[in-house]
Write a protein that holds these residues in place. Structure first.
Motif, mmCIF file in Angstrom:
data_model
loop_
_atom_site.group_PDB
_atom_site.id
_atom_site.type_symbol
_atom_site.label_atom_id
_atom_site.label_comp_id
_atom_site.label_asym_id
_atom_site.label_seq_id
_atom_site.Cartn_x
_atom_site.Cartn_y
_atom_site.Cartn_z
ATOM 1 N N PHE A 20 4.652 -7.565 7.693
ATOM 2 C CA PHE A 20 4.242 -8.644 6.803
ATOM 3 C C PHE A 20 4.449 -10.011 7.446
ATOM 4 O O PHE A 20 3.619 -10.913 7.315
ATOM 5 N N GLU A 21 5.566 -10.186 8.177
ATOM 6 C CA GLU A 21 5.842 -11.477 8.806
ATOM 7 C C GLU A 21 4.829 -11.807 9.894
ATOM 8 O O GLU A 21 4.596 -12.980 10.207
ATOM 9 N N ALA A 22 4.227 -10.762 10.474
ATOM 10 C CA ALA A 22 3.209 -10.981 11.505
ATOM 11 C C ALA A 22 1.865 -11.378 10.918
ATOM 12 O O ALA A 22 0.900 -11.607 11.663
ATOM 13 N N GLY A 23 1.791 -11.449 9.595
ATOM 14 C CA GLY A 23 0.557 -11.859 8.941
ATOM 15 C C GLY A 23 -0.444 -10.745 8.754
ATOM 16 O O GLY A 23 -1.616 -11.007 8.441
ATOM 17 N N MET A 24 -0.011 -9.490 8.927
ATOM 18 C CA MET A 24 -0.916 -8.358 8.719
ATOM 19 C C MET A 24 -1.314 -8.307 7.250
ATOM 20 O O MET A 24 -0.496 -8.516 6.356
ATOM 21 N N THR A 25 -2.564 -8.015 7.002
ATOM 22 C CA THR A 25 -3.085 -8.059 5.629
ATOM 23 C C THR A 25 -3.316 -6.677 5.025
ATOM 24 O O THR A 25 -3.818 -6.566 3.906
ATOM 25 N N GLY A 26 -2.949 -5.619 5.758
ATOM 26 C CA GLY A 26 -3.177 -4.272 5.247
ATOM 27 C C GLY A 26 -2.027 -3.766 4.405
ATOM 28 O O GLY A 26 -1.134 -4.515 3.986
ATOM 29 N N ASN A 27 -2.030 -2.466 4.189
ATOM 30 C CA ASN A 27 -0.991 -1.789 3.407
ATOM 31 C C ASN A 27 -0.315 -0.756 4.307
ATOM 32 O O ASN A 27 -0.944 0.236 4.706
ATOM 33 N N PRO A 28 0.959 -0.959 4.649
ATOM 34 C CA PRO A 28 1.629 -0.101 5.633
ATOM 35 C C PRO A 28 2.084 1.233 5.059
ATOM 36 O O PRO A 28 2.315 1.378 3.857
ATOM 37 N N LEU A 123 5.472 0.107 -4.229
ATOM 38 C CA LEU A 123 5.882 1.164 -3.308
ATOM 39 C C LEU A 123 5.553 2.498 -3.951
ATOM 40 O O LEU A 123 5.923 2.747 -5.107
ATOM 41 N N ILE A 124 4.861 3.368 -3.213
ATOM 42 C CA ILE A 124 4.454 4.672 -3.751
ATOM 43 C C ILE A 124 5.120 5.774 -2.936
ATOM 44 O O ILE A 124 4.849 5.927 -1.734
ATOM 45 N N ASP A 125 6.007 6.509 -3.578
ATOM 46 C CA ASP A 125 6.668 7.644 -2.934
ATOM 47 C C ASP A 125 5.771 8.869 -3.071
ATOM 48 O O ASP A 125 5.149 9.083 -4.107
ATOM 49 N N ILE A 155 2.811 -0.335 -0.352
ATOM 50 C CA ILE A 155 3.520 0.341 0.734
ATOM 51 C C ILE A 155 3.642 1.818 0.366
ATOM 52 O O ILE A 155 4.062 2.162 -0.744
ATOM 53 N N GLY A 156 3.263 2.691 1.269
ATOM 54 C CA GLY A 156 3.328 4.125 1.008
ATOM 55 C C GLY A 156 4.435 4.797 1.794
ATOM 56 O O GLY A 156 4.769 4.376 2.909
ATOM 57 N N LEU A 157 5.013 5.837 1.223
ATOM 58 C CA LEU A 157 6.014 6.661 1.906
ATOM 59 C C LEU A 157 5.651 8.123 1.715
ATOM 60 O O LEU A 157 5.321 8.550 0.615
ATOM 61 N N SER A 158 5.707 8.881 2.795
ATOM 62 C CA SER A 158 5.365 10.298 2.726
ATOM 63 C C SER A 158 5.875 11.015 3.960
ATOM 64 O O SER A 158 6.019 10.407 5.034
ATOM 65 N N ALA A 159 6.139 12.300 3.813
ATOM 66 C CA ALA A 159 6.419 13.148 4.965
ATOM 67 C C ALA A 159 5.139 13.760 5.512
ATOM 68 O O ALA A 159 5.104 14.229 6.650
ATOM 69 N N THR A 160 4.074 13.732 4.703
ATOM 70 C CA THR A 160 2.800 14.342 5.089
ATOM 71 C C THR A 160 1.695 13.308 4.910
ATOM 72 O O THR A 160 1.103 13.229 3.835
ATOM 73 N N PRO A 161 1.387 12.515 5.933
ATOM 74 C CA PRO A 161 0.438 11.398 5.781
ATOM 75 C C PRO A 161 -1.023 11.830 5.836
ATOM 76 O O PRO A 161 -1.842 11.247 6.524
ATOM 77 N N TYR A 162 -1.340 12.863 5.085
ATOM 78 C CA TYR A 162 -2.710 13.370 5.047
ATOM 79 C C TYR A 162 -2.922 14.101 3.734
ATOM 80 O O TYR A 162 -1.981 14.479 3.048
ATOM 81 N N ARG A 163 -4.182 14.287 3.390
ATOM 82 C CA ARG A 163 -4.553 15.080 2.222
ATOM 83 C C ARG A 163 -5.234 16.355 2.691
ATOM 84 O O ARG A 163 -5.826 16.396 3.769
ATOM 85 N N THR A 164 -5.174 17.361 1.836
ATOM 86 C CA THR A 164 -5.795 18.632 2.191
ATOM 87 C C THR A 164 -7.295 18.483 2.446
ATOM 88 O O THR A 164 -7.843 19.067 3.367
ATOM 89 N N ASP A 165 -7.969 17.664 1.619
ATOM 90 C CA ASP A 165 -9.427 17.658 1.653
ATOM 91 C C ASP A 165 -10.051 16.520 2.445
ATOM 92 O O ASP A 165 -11.222 16.595 2.809
ATOM 93 N N THR A 166 -9.285 15.438 2.734
ATOM 94 C CA THR A 166 -9.921 14.281 3.351
ATOM 95 C C THR A 166 -9.235 13.754 4.602
ATOM 96 O O THR A 166 -9.620 12.725 5.130
#
Length: 432
Positions: A20-28, A123-125, A155-166
């Protein structure tokens, strides 16, 4: 309350703030293995932000009350009294107005719609459950919050950064999360003692799934359960469990349906095992009491159907039984990941696979999912074979199993020793 963060927990907090401090505009996106302490990272991040920028409003969202409860415990331990409100019907709390609101998405959607709940940072767990497109509750909530606050960040948190279908969460049209800021490797955390090692054994007792329909990327539930109940599969599988898990104290069993779970529990009970079942339909009080009995050691086996893949924290679990075949790499990880947590006197966790999952998906720390034009998934190949003497999964190139069995020379492909934890890829700690 003060405590020292583990190196990777500190790194996760620092990298999001630096993003965020670097000015990034996305969602980490923060990728941490099961058992690595996402709740602590969430609480430490919130504390750090509030210390730098007082007045920021946080909304912590997840899909089950157990995760809300875990996150709240860490938040309340690190933040001043009165900083945290809880909005979750399952916990009997509907509190608004605090700087930090921890909520289940099912409960939070209404006050978000009415404008009674707003946020600057969401924040989404377990964020892999956020759909890629459509009108799911998570997307509806984010869109409504952003309408009132165009500067909203997620901000997202996950152990599995993918979905089954996409495929990967950070790829494709309609993605919410744009950048992985940290992806902590399982082998290093095992090497450093933060996660429990896994061992794996296959079985000669497997259902024939060739004619089971595949829908939305996984086996059709009804057909799968019928296949797993077929013939004498259940008693033979339970015989195998008794043989391989004789020295294990907590067996977490994933079944393929309610009838299947009840049949498995009946067979284990007939063999003198203290066992119980939990399902989605199990009343909350009964489910809580059953899980508590398992954690206390009053039950040796806990059979479940799709309810203990997330939000279930039982570090003493030293045997995970996969009686639920799946084509979903995420579900495969979530089931086996229940064994990663460490506990006193726990040397490792044994994974007993009755569904060919290890062969299908490969080592659990090397799962890779790529999204093609059609959103296809491409799990890493599974270079493993099963020892004919002890059923241990070992590397395909293995000459010898840990039990002492040696493969005939014409089957030896490479001059390497057996890997007795083939459910793990075995990267060196220095690889990260």
């Amino acid at each position: 309350m003060t405590f020292e963060l583990r190196w990777y927990q500190r790194a996760a907090v620092d990298r999001v703030i630096a993003y965020f401090e670097a000015g990034m505009t996305g969602n980490p996106l923060i990728v941490l293995p099961t058992g690595a302490g996402k709740s602590i990272v969430i609480a430490a991040f919130v504390r750090e932000v509030l210390s730098r920028w007082p007045g920021e409003r946080f909304l912590m969202l997840t899909h089950v009350r157990e995760l809300v409860e875990q996150n709240v415990a860490k938040l309340e331990a690190l933040l001043p009294f009165g900083s945290v409100g809880v909005y979750c019907a399952g916990l009997g709390r509907k509190e608004l107005g605090a700087p930090v609101t921890a909520a289940s998405i099912q409960s939070a959607i209404r006050p978000i719609e009415t404008g009674d709940l707003d946020a600057d940072l969401v924040l989404i767990d377990e964020c892999h459950l956020v759909p890629k497109a459509g009108e799911g509750q998570y997307r509806t909530a984010i869109e409504q919050l952003r309408e009132r606050n165009p500067h909203l960040r997620v901000i997202g948190l996950s152990a599995t950064p993918y979905r089954t279908d996409t495929g990967l969460l950070t790829e494709g049209d309609g993605r919410i999360f744009t950048d992985v800021v940290i992806d902590v490797p399982i082998p290093r955390l095992i090497h450093e003692g933060y996660l429990s090692p896994l061992r794996s054994k296959g079985s000669r007792v497997e259902a024939d799934l060739e004619n089971v329909t595949v829908r939305a990327g996984d086996y059709a539930p009804g057909e799968l359960e019928a296949a797993m109940l077929g013939g004498d599969l259940v008693p033979r599988a339970c015989d195998d469990i008794m043989r391989h898990a004789a020295d294990r104290s907590r067996w977490l069993v994933f079944a393929s349906g309610v009838s299947h779970a009840l049949a498995v529990a009946a067979e284990l009970d007939a063999r003198g095992i203290a066992v119980a079942c939990v399902f989605g339909e199990t009343p909350t009080a009964e489910r809580d009491a059953t899980i508590a009995a398992f954690k206390r050691g009053e039950l040796r086996a806990l059979v479940n159907v799709g309810v203990l893949t997330t939000g279930f924290d039982a570090p003493e679990t030293d045997c995970v039984v996969l009686l639920r075949p799946t084509k979903s790499p995420g579900l495969y990880y979530q089931m086996t990941g229940r064994g990663f947590r460490i506990a006193p006197e726990k040397r490792d966790c044994l994974v007993l696979d009755f569904g060919g999952n290890v062969r299908r998906h490969g080592p659990v720390d090397r799962i890779r999912v790529d999204a093609g034009k059609s959103g296809s998934k491409k799990p890493a190949p599974a270079p493993v074979k099963t020892c004919p003497e002890c059923d241990e999964y070992v590397a395909l190139s293995a000459r010898e199993c840990a039990c002492g069995y040696e493969w005939p020379r014409d089957e030896r492909k490479h001059d390497t020793r057996a890997d007795d934890v083939a459910i793990l890829g075995g990267e060196k700690a220095s690889d990260w």
